[in-house]
Design a protein around this motif. Structure first.
Motif, mmCIF file in Angstrom:
data_model
loop_
_atom_site.group_PDB
_atom_site.id
_atom_site.type_symbol
_atom_site.label_atom_id
_atom_site.label_comp_id
_atom_site.label_asym_id
_atom_site.label_seq_id
_atom_site.Cartn_x
_atom_site.Cartn_y
_atom_site.Cartn_z
ATOM 1 N N GLY A 142 61.362 -16.414 -15.813
ATOM 2 C CA GLY A 142 60.004 -16.023 -15.460
ATOM 3 C C GLY A 142 59.941 -14.626 -14.870
ATOM 4 N N ALA A 143 60.861 -14.315 -13.978
ATOM 5 C CA ALA A 143 60.854 -13.001 -13.339
ATOM 6 C C ALA A 143 61.120 -11.892 -14.350
ATOM 7 N N ALA A 144 62.083 -12.114 -15.236
ATOM 8 C CA ALA A 144 62.440 -11.083 -16.213
ATOM 9 C C ALA A 144 61.310 -10.829 -17.204
ATOM 10 N N VAL A 145 60.672 -11.878 -17.661
ATOM 11 C CA VAL A 145 59.596 -11.726 -18.636
ATOM 12 C C VAL A 145 58.391 -11.038 -18.003
ATOM 13 N N ARG A 146 58.073 -11.391 -16.772
ATOM 14 C CA ARG A 146 56.915 -10.764 -16.111
ATOM 15 C C ARG A 146 57.145 -9.267 -15.886
ATOM 16 N N ARG A 147 58.390 -8.875 -15.662
ATOM 17 C CA ARG A 147 58.684 -7.453 -15.442
ATOM 18 C C ARG A 147 58.672 -6.645 -16.732
ATOM 19 N N ALA A 148 58.711 -7.335 -17.855
ATOM 20 C CA ALA A 148 58.912 -6.643 -19.131
ATOM 21 C C ALA A 148 57.783 -5.672 -19.468
ATOM 22 N N ALA A 149 56.579 -5.935 -18.992
ATOM 23 C CA ALA A 149 55.454 -5.065 -19.324
ATOM 24 C C ALA A 149 55.152 -4.044 -18.241
ATOM 25 N N ASP A 150 56.018 -3.933 -17.242
ATOM 26 C CA ASP A 150 55.786 -2.939 -16.191
ATOM 27 C C ASP A 150 55.696 -1.542 -16.796
ATOM 28 N N GLY A 151 54.698 -0.781 -16.370
ATOM 29 C CA GLY A 151 54.550 0.589 -16.837
ATOM 30 C C GLY A 151 53.842 0.734 -18.162
ATOM 31 N N LEU A 152 53.359 -0.363 -18.743
ATOM 32 C CA LEU A 152 52.645 -0.294 -20.016
ATOM 33 C C LEU A 152 51.164 -0.543 -19.742
ATOM 34 N N PRO A 153 50.341 0.489 -19.738
ATOM 35 C CA PRO A 153 48.926 0.329 -19.400
ATOM 36 C C PRO A 153 48.180 -0.508 -20.430
ATOM 37 N N GLY A 154 47.248 -1.327 -19.933
ATOM 38 C CA GLY A 154 46.419 -2.132 -20.821
ATOM 39 C C GLY A 154 47.106 -3.354 -21.383
ATOM 40 N N ILE A 155 48.296 -3.688 -20.879
ATOM 41 C CA ILE A 155 49.054 -4.831 -21.377
ATOM 42 C C ILE A 155 49.207 -5.850 -20.259
ATOM 43 N N ARG A 156 48.953 -7.122 -20.578
ATOM 44 C CA ARG A 156 49.141 -8.205 -19.609
ATOM 45 C C ARG A 156 50.037 -9.280 -20.202
ATOM 46 N N VAL A 157 51.014 -9.722 -19.423
ATOM 47 C CA VAL A 157 51.900 -10.803 -19.842
ATOM 48 C C VAL A 157 51.638 -12.017 -18.961
ATOM 49 N N ASP A 158 51.271 -13.140 -19.575
ATOM 50 C CA ASP A 158 51.059 -14.393 -18.860
ATOM 51 C C ASP A 158 52.204 -15.348 -19.165
ATOM 52 N N VAL A 159 52.797 -15.909 -18.121
ATOM 53 C CA VAL A 159 53.869 -16.891 -18.261
ATOM 54 C C VAL A 159 53.360 -18.217 -17.709
ATOM 55 N N THR A 160 53.404 -19.270 -18.512
ATOM 56 C CA THR A 160 52.926 -20.584 -18.086
ATOM 57 C C THR A 160 54.023 -21.629 -18.256
ATOM 58 N N GLY A 161 53.988 -22.643 -17.405
ATOM 59 C CA GLY A 161 54.969 -23.712 -17.478
ATOM 60 C C GLY A 161 55.406 -24.111 -16.088
ATOM 61 N N PRO A 162 56.385 -24.985 -15.998
ATOM 62 C CA PRO A 162 57.100 -25.592 -17.134
ATOM 63 C C PRO A 162 56.313 -26.724 -17.779
ATOM 64 N N TRP A 163 56.609 -26.923 -19.068
ATOM 65 C CA TRP A 163 55.990 -27.985 -19.847
ATOM 66 C C TRP A 163 57.076 -28.870 -20.474
ATOM 67 N N ALA A 164 56.661 -30.060 -20.866
ATOM 68 C CA ALA A 164 57.517 -30.844 -21.758
ATOM 69 C C ALA A 164 57.678 -30.050 -23.055
ATOM 70 N N PRO A 165 58.749 -30.279 -23.805
ATOM 71 C CA PRO A 165 59.047 -29.418 -24.963
ATOM 72 C C PRO A 165 58.172 -29.692 -26.185
ATOM 73 N N TYR A 166 56.861 -29.455 -26.047
ATOM 74 C CA TYR A 166 55.926 -29.690 -27.151
ATOM 75 C C TYR A 166 56.310 -28.921 -28.415
ATOM 76 N N SER A 167 56.816 -27.716 -28.254
ATOM 77 C CA SER A 167 57.025 -26.831 -29.400
ATOM 78 C C SER A 167 58.386 -26.998 -30.064
ATOM 79 N N PHE A 168 59.215 -27.891 -29.544
ATOM 80 C CA PHE A 168 60.607 -27.930 -30.009
ATOM 81 C C PHE A 168 61.009 -29.309 -30.528
ATOM 82 N N ILE A 169 60.070 -30.020 -31.119
ATOM 83 C CA ILE A 169 60.363 -31.368 -31.592
ATOM 84 C C ILE A 169 60.024 -31.540 -33.061
ATOM 85 N N ALA A 170 59.961 -30.445 -33.804
ATOM 86 C CA ALA A 170 59.519 -30.506 -35.200
ATOM 87 C C ALA A 170 60.383 -31.435 -36.032
#
Length: 289
Positions: A239-267
């Motif tokens: 979470g910390a690394a991803v939130r820092r990834a957009a530092d210094g980029l104007p007009g860009i927002r990064v939203d991190v949500t979770g934790p969740w059950a693995p909805y996206s990984f059960i295909a």
């Protein structure tokens, strides 16, 4: 709410979970699901430590024709999705869970048991692979002159005062177009940074379609909508690394949500109903939301 009786009820299936010590039923006592019905567990005959969380639902609402009509009713769909998610999250507190699709229904518990026995090896394998992991959502938003209100005119030379109103308008539009191009370039840079930062902590990634309209949250245009599978011990650093990834980029927002059950990984374990069973609804985006 009056609970449906056996002759007018179908069985709604929420998710598959591991219950090695058969203590999950006590942990879920009192939990209510869709249609405010009590949740219970269905066990297979061959592998009793893998279970399906289910509850009875009114047949009049979940038979094929009625269900298709209800899926066009956003209020009804939201109510079902919230109840579905509530059960999944309750399971996830105690064990690894594989969420099934929203509005997965069977004629009765015996049909669920048959499905569980038929897929027991695939379920057990996937549950083992996902144990100790959780899903995190990462969305990138970009703000442009068309996605923000009352945005000031772009910086740069003012139009020539000698221009006609039409030519002055075109000059402003060209300047706005340059601002939009710059914003999307910044978004591409943010996406590259986010992916690089996440790679150090996540073990898998699923790219969802960017959200639009009512599904989009907050200002700006959603241009990246990814899910990451992260080991529990890496969650804070992820979470910390991803939130820092957009530092210094104007007009860009990064939203991190979770934790969740693995909805996206059960295909690999998506359940499909047999021809004599009611059909099921689609998987909601953002249930994990």
């Amino acid at each position: 709410m009056t609970e449906p009786t056996a002759h007018d009820a179908l069985t709604y299936a929420y998710g598959v979970a591991r219950d090695a010590h058969e203590a999950l039923a006590d942990a879920l006592a009192g939990l209510r699901g869709v249609a405010d019905a009590p949740v219970h567990l269905v066990r297979g005959g061959a592998n009793r430590d893998v279970v399906v969380a289910v509850s009875p639902v009114p047949a009049r609402d979940f038979e094929e024709a009625a269900l298709h009509a209800h899926l066009e009713d956003l209020d009804w769909l939201e109510s079902v999705a919230r109840a579905h998610h509530r059960v999944i999250e309750a399971l996830a507190v105690h064990t690894t869970v594989l969420p099934l699709r929203l509005a997965t229904v069977y004629l009765d518990d015996d049909r669920v048991r048959h499905m569980l026995d038929a897929r027991r090896e695939a379920f057990a394998e996937r549950l083992s692979a996902l144990a100790g992991h959780e899903e995190w959502g990462v969305k990138i938003y970009v703000e442009t002159p068309t996605t923000t209100e009352a945005r000031p005119e772009p910086a740069g030379p003012a139009p020539d005062p000698g221009l006609s109103p039409g030519r002055a308008y075109l000059s402003r539009r060209r300047a706005q177009h340059r601002v939009r191009e710059d914003a999307y370039q910044e978004a591409e840079r943010a996406a590259e940074r986010v992916e690089a930062a996440a790679r150090d902590h996540a073990v898998d990634r699923v790219q969802h379609r960017p959200q639009q309209g009512e599904l989009a949250q907050g200002p700006g245009e959603n241009v990246v909508n990814d899910a990451y599978l992260v080991p529990l011990e890496h969650a804070a650093d992820f979470g910390a690394a991803v939130r820092r990834a957009a530092d210094g980029l104007p007009g860009i927002r990064v939203d991190v949500t979770g934790p969740w059950a693995p909805y996206s990984f059960i295909a690999t374990t998506r359940d499909e109903p047999s021809p004599d069973e009611p059909s099921q609804g689609g998987q909601p985006q953002g249930a994990a939301p």
